[in-house]
Design a protein around this motif. Structure first.
Motif, short mmCIF file in Angstrom:
data_model
loop_
_atom_site.label_atom_id
_atom_site.label_comp_id
_atom_site.label_asym_id
_atom_site.label_seq_id
_atom_site.Cartn_x
_atom_site.Cartn_y
_atom_site.Cartn_z
N LEU A 1 0.82 -1.20 0.00
CA LEU A 1 0.00 0.00 0.00
C LEU A 1 0.86 1.26 0.00
O LEU A 1 0.62 2.18 -0.79
CB LEU A 1 -0.91 -0.01 1.23
N LEU A 2 1.86 1.29 0.86
CA LEU A 2 2.69 2.49 0.94
C LEU A 2 3.45 2.72 -0.37
O LEU A 2 3.51 3.85 -0.88
CB LEU A 2 3.67 2.40 2.11
N ALA A 3 4.00 1.64 -0.94
CA ALA A 3 4.70 1.77 -2.22
C ALA A 3 3.74 2.32 -3.28
O ALA A 3 4.10 3.20 -4.07
CB ALA A 3 5.28 0.43 -2.66
N ALA A 4 2.50 1.82 -3.29
CA ALA A 4 1.53 2.24 -4.30
C ALA A 4 1.15 3.71 -4.11
O ALA A 4 1.03 4.46 -5.09
CB ALA A 4 0.29 1.36 -4.23
N VAL A 5 0.98 4.13 -2.86
CA VAL A 5 0.59 5.52 -2.61
C VAL A 5 1.71 6.47 -3.03
O VAL A 5 1.48 7.48 -3.70
CB VAL A 5 0.24 5.73 -1.10
N VAL A 6 2.95 6.11 -2.67
CA VAL A 6 4.08 6.95 -3.07
C VAL A 6 4.16 7.00 -4.60
O VAL A 6 4.41 8.06 -5.19
CB VAL A 6 5.41 6.42 -2.47
N ALA A 7 3.93 5.87 -5.23
CA ALA A 7 4.00 5.81 -6.70
C ALA A 7 2.93 6.72 -7.32
O ALA A 7 3.18 7.39 -8.32
CB ALA A 7 3.81 4.38 -7.18
N LEU A 8 1.76 6.73 -6.72
CA LEU A 8 0.68 7.57 -7.24
C LEU A 8 1.07 9.04 -7.14
O LEU A 8 0.94 9.80 -8.11
CB LEU A 8 -0.60 7.29 -6.44
N LEU A 9 1.57 9.45 -5.97
CA LEU A 9 1.92 10.85 -5.75
C LEU A 9 3.10 11.27 -6.61
O LEU A 9 3.13 12.38 -7.15
CB LEU A 9 2.25 11.09 -4.27
N PHE A 10 4.09 10.38 -6.74
CA PHE A 10 5.29 10.70 -7.51
C PHE A 10 5.02 10.57 -9.01
O PHE A 10 5.48 11.38 -9.82
CB PHE A 10 6.42 9.76 -7.08
N GLY A 11 4.23 9.56 -9.36
CA GLY A 11 3.98 9.29 -10.77
C GLY A 11 3.12 10.35 -11.43
O GLY A 11 3.29 10.67 -12.61
#
Lengths: 281, 294
Positions: A72-82
């Motif tokens: 979940l954390l990896a996905a959230v960071v990816a969303l914000l960064f991506g």
């Protein structure tokens, strides 16, 4: 008896390494399959590994919950960064994602909570080899299903000709973002699992060297087919273990192999295998 | 103390600038990112130490030879990693990914070779190789070596600028950078211009590596990795392909790093470059001086 346990220990750890490398190769494949030159996987793997270890060590969460949090954390960071970063293409995206990996690694080295340069130690071993194998099988299946879906067709269209894909109504940014988040979630999961295969998580494991390794898996295997990166990860993880000289000259060997593939085999070893198979038939 | 910090930043910035000039020159001309540039930087410094220590050459002989070797390695990199793609007529986006990977592959081979030949331990020049003269400027001190770095860098930057603006070679390089096909039609030998560009760019990288090795008296097979990543940050900040931008951005990075170490914490020194890289790509991907790229 000692010899046997030694052998099993060694054999087991190599198997784990291969399976984790396969997970990372798949994660990178998801981006490459839509032509996005992102090398961010080691950064998301680090996020997953540290999240999982810290929750296991400090909160004693159950293993499954720990892994879910890592994903979940990896996905959230990816969303914000991506969201902003995926406007970039080619070398610009490659460098931005490389910068991301370096920032994450430097944070891990310099923060108190992540244990600094020494990393985190005394993490209980919870990942069994079959966990990794099952995860890999599930992800291969999910990616195969995704490949058959509208999303997969859209991503392939973007890689082949993004201008045409846009004309045909593929929402480039949204498709690339979905791929980026899926890729990050997979790397986060790989990190969470890897953190519990041995006792330690060390920031040095998630840097430029891993970027090169994951890139090599995908290029050597080929990113045309789902099994290309798996083949690359398998070969490049096993070869140095079975052939001592290759371990000593690992860099030269990897470099020459990478060079040969990029110059002469545009579709990687998977493409070569497929072509030979076709000509045999 | 601030003067001393800024002086140190100036010396560091000189080395970043020499390194980044080579990187951005190749990008400007060929539209490719040479990931093996840092290997030239490292290999030349290794060779310089080896020539001084094992061949017992004087520094005045070892340095030009190491720079020449660096330039030639650069030409080799072009022949192996880039020329095949250019011959196939690839350009723009289509060449980005394969050429980054082929140059990365060459970088791995070069690192492996250096490991095999010189080992992985830190190599040092013999002590007192460079006359240990210190000048005082007010409260700050500057060594003869630092002064040499600054003067040579200034001369090299001026020479490169003059060469590109005023000489036949420079005009040909700019024509190829602008449009290789048009340059071919105008009778410019594009292949040979590309080779010369690689030689010049790599020689600049070699000078940077040798200066860095002398300044910190430490040469190591991994010394290229850090500077490579910083070089990317610098040429992005300056605008890919912009020479003036690369120089200005080098000094911006050096000053930020030195001030961070002096007033905040040495922990975050290496993060500045990467943070900067991401922020610039997000806000102004064409860099400070560059043309619009996306």
């Amino acid at each position: 008896v000692t010899l046997l346990t030694d052998f099993l220990y060694l054999y087991g750890s190599i198997t784990n390494l291969i399976l984790i490398n396969c997970l990372l190769a798949l994660s990178a494949y998801v981006n490459f399959s839509s032509g996005q030159f992102s090398v961010a996987a080691p950064g998301f793997m680090a996020i997953g590994a540290y999240t999982a270890s810290l929750l296991t060590l400090n909160a004693q969460w159950p293993f499954v919950a720990v892994l879910a949090a890592a994903v979940l954390l990896a996905a959230v960071v990816a969303l914000l960064f991506g969201l902003p970063i995926l406007k970039l293409q080619g070398v610009y995206l490659a460098m931005a994602t490389l910068g991301f990996v370096e920032v994450i690694q430097n944070l891990a080295i310099n923060l108190q909570v992540t244990g600094g340069a020494m990393g985190l130690m005394a993490i209980p071993v919870k990942t069994q080899t079959w966990h990794l194998a099952l995860t890999l099988a599930l992800l291969v299946y999910l990616l195969w299903v995704m490949g058959q879906s509208k999303l997969g067709a859209g991503l392939r269209a973007i890689r082949q000709d993004w201008q045409l894909a846009r004309v045909l109504g593929v929402n480039l940014h949204r498709y690339n973002l979905i791929a980026f988040v899926i890729s990050a979630a997979m790397a986060g999961l790989a990190g969470g699992l890897a953190a519990h295969t041995n006792n330690a998580v060390v920031p040095g494991d998630f840097g430029f060297n891993l970027v090169i390794a994951v890139l090599s898996f995908c290029i050597v295997g080929g990113v045309d087919r789902l099994w290309g990166p798996l083949l690359g990860a398998l070969l490049l993880s096993i070869l140095p273990e079975v052939a001592r000289p290759l371990q000593e000259y690992r860099l030269i060997f990897t470099g020459l192999l990478l060079l040969a593939v990029i110059l002469f085999l545009r579709r990687g070893l998977a493409g070569l295998v497929e072509d030979s198979w076709r000509s045999l038939k | 103390v601030l003067t001393q910090q800024l002086l140190n930043a100036l010396v560091l910035g000189c080395m970043y600038a020499l390194f980044a000039l080579g990187l951005t020159l190749v990008f400007g001309v060929l539209d490719i990112l040479n990931l093996a540039h840092a290997s030239v930087y490292m290999s030349s410094a290794m060779l310089a130490v080896w020539m001084v220590r094992s061949l017992e050459l004087p520094l005045a002989g070892a340095i030009p030879l190491a720079i020449l070797a660096g330039g030639l390695i650069g030409v080799g990199i072009n022949q192996i990693a880039f020329a095949p793609f250019l011959r196939r007529g690839l350009s723009g986006q289509a060449i980005h990914m394969p050429s980054m990977i082929s140059s990365l592959a060459v970088a791995l081979v070069l690192e492996g070779l250096n490991r095999g030949l010189f080992g992985i331990q830190v190599q040092r020049f013999p002590p007192d190789l460079f006359p240990d003269v210190i000048f005082a400027i007010g409260e700050a001190q500057i060594s003869l070596l630092q002064l040499t770095v600054i003067v040579v860098t200034a001369l090299l930057i001026a020479t490169i600028g003059w060469m590109l603006q005023r000489t036949r070679l420079g005009r040909a390089i700019r024509a190829v950078a602008e449009n290789p096909r048009a340059a071919t039609r105008m009778g410019i030998p594009v292949q040979s211009i590309v080779v010369k560009t690689f030689f010049i760019a790599s020689a600049l990288g070699a000078v940077a590596g040798i200066f860095m090795g002398l300044t910190y008296n430490s040469v190591h097979v991994l010394m290229g990795t850090t500077v490579a990543l910083k070089g990317f940050a610098v040429i992005i900040l300056g605008g890919m392909g912009s020479l003036a931008g690369a120089v200005v951005a080098s000094f911006i990075l050096a000053v930020s790093e030195v001030l961070t170490v002096a007033y905040l914490s040495s922990h975050f020194r290496d993060m500045i470059a990467f943070g900067l890289l991401i922020v610039v790509l997000l806000l102004r991907p064409q860099g400070l001086f560059g043309r619009k790229v996306v």
